[in-house]
Write a protein that holds these residues in place. Structure first.
Motif: not given
Length: 220
Positions: A110, A165, A167-172, A174
């Motif tokens: 990031e 979280t 969810m955040r790891r999954m969304l990021t 890509p």
């Protein structure tokens, strides 16, 4: 700590605050635990505590010497002179003792995106300066050089930790998956860790005179 510091070691936690790290160390079997910070906010029991400012010659305020290990978790980035801090740590350690430090990993994926978009380092923009006084960013490649200047031999650097979280790891994913493939595992882990050993050959200036080197362990 468990990889480099024996359980019977005398350990000083610099920047202990309420003692969260003290609690973790004790839970892992360490018993000789001491602490220092600007003031005593500890909720954990320690053998001793000293109130001192790490921007000053704080080693003079600490009555103990010959520590086996010093740990400073997310401290050094707040200080005016990280090298002076490390030299003070060297005065408190026995020869062969270890210093273990962590600091924000500005090469975090990031952070790379933030720098590309804004030119600011991750964790060190104006907001971080004002709210947390993050004033001294450190790159991984600087750590062997810094520690060698201050009487240590750098023996390991690595990155680890995440506040994301699931969810955040999954969304990021890509984003960070291809960045990890392109730039290596150091793009993961929000904290940068360094373990250095106090050199017996350090001179009066704190320099060990040794050639900086490191053994890097990829983050899991």
């Amino acid at each position: 700590m468990l990889q480099h510091v024996p359980l019977d070691a005398k350990i000083l936690d610099l920047g202990a605050y309420t003692g969260a790290l003290i609690s973790r160390l004790r839970a892992n079997g360490y018993t000789r635990l001491l602490a220092a910070d600007l003031a005593n906010h500890l909720t954990e029991k320690v053998d001793d505590h000293w109130a001192c400012d790490f921007n000053e010659d704080f080693s003079e305020a600490i009555s103990e010497r010959n520590f086996d290990a010093i740990v400073a978790c997310e401290v050094i980035e707040h200080l005016d002179d990280p090298r002076a801090f490390l030299k003070q740590c060297r005065k408190l350690l026995k020869d062969g003792g270890h210093v273990v430090i962590s600091t924000p990993n500005i090469a975090f994926f990031e952070g790379r995106i933030k720098f590309a978009l804004t030119g600011n380092l991750w964790g060190f923009g104006e907001r971080n300066y004002r709210s947390q006084r993050h004033i001294s960013p450190i790159q991984e490649g600087q750590l062997p050089l810094m520690t060698a200047e201050c009487g240590f031999d750098c023996i390991e650097t690595t990155t680890a930790g995440s506040f994301a979280t699931p969810m955040r790891r999954m969304l990021t994913a890509p984003i960070w998956l291809p960045m990890r493939a392109a730039f290596g595992p150091r793009t993961l882990g929000e904290s940068l860790f360094c373990v250095a050993r106090a050199s017996a050959s350090a001179d009066e200036t704190g320099s060990s005179g040794s050639t900086p080197w490191r053994v890097s362990v990829p983050a899991e």
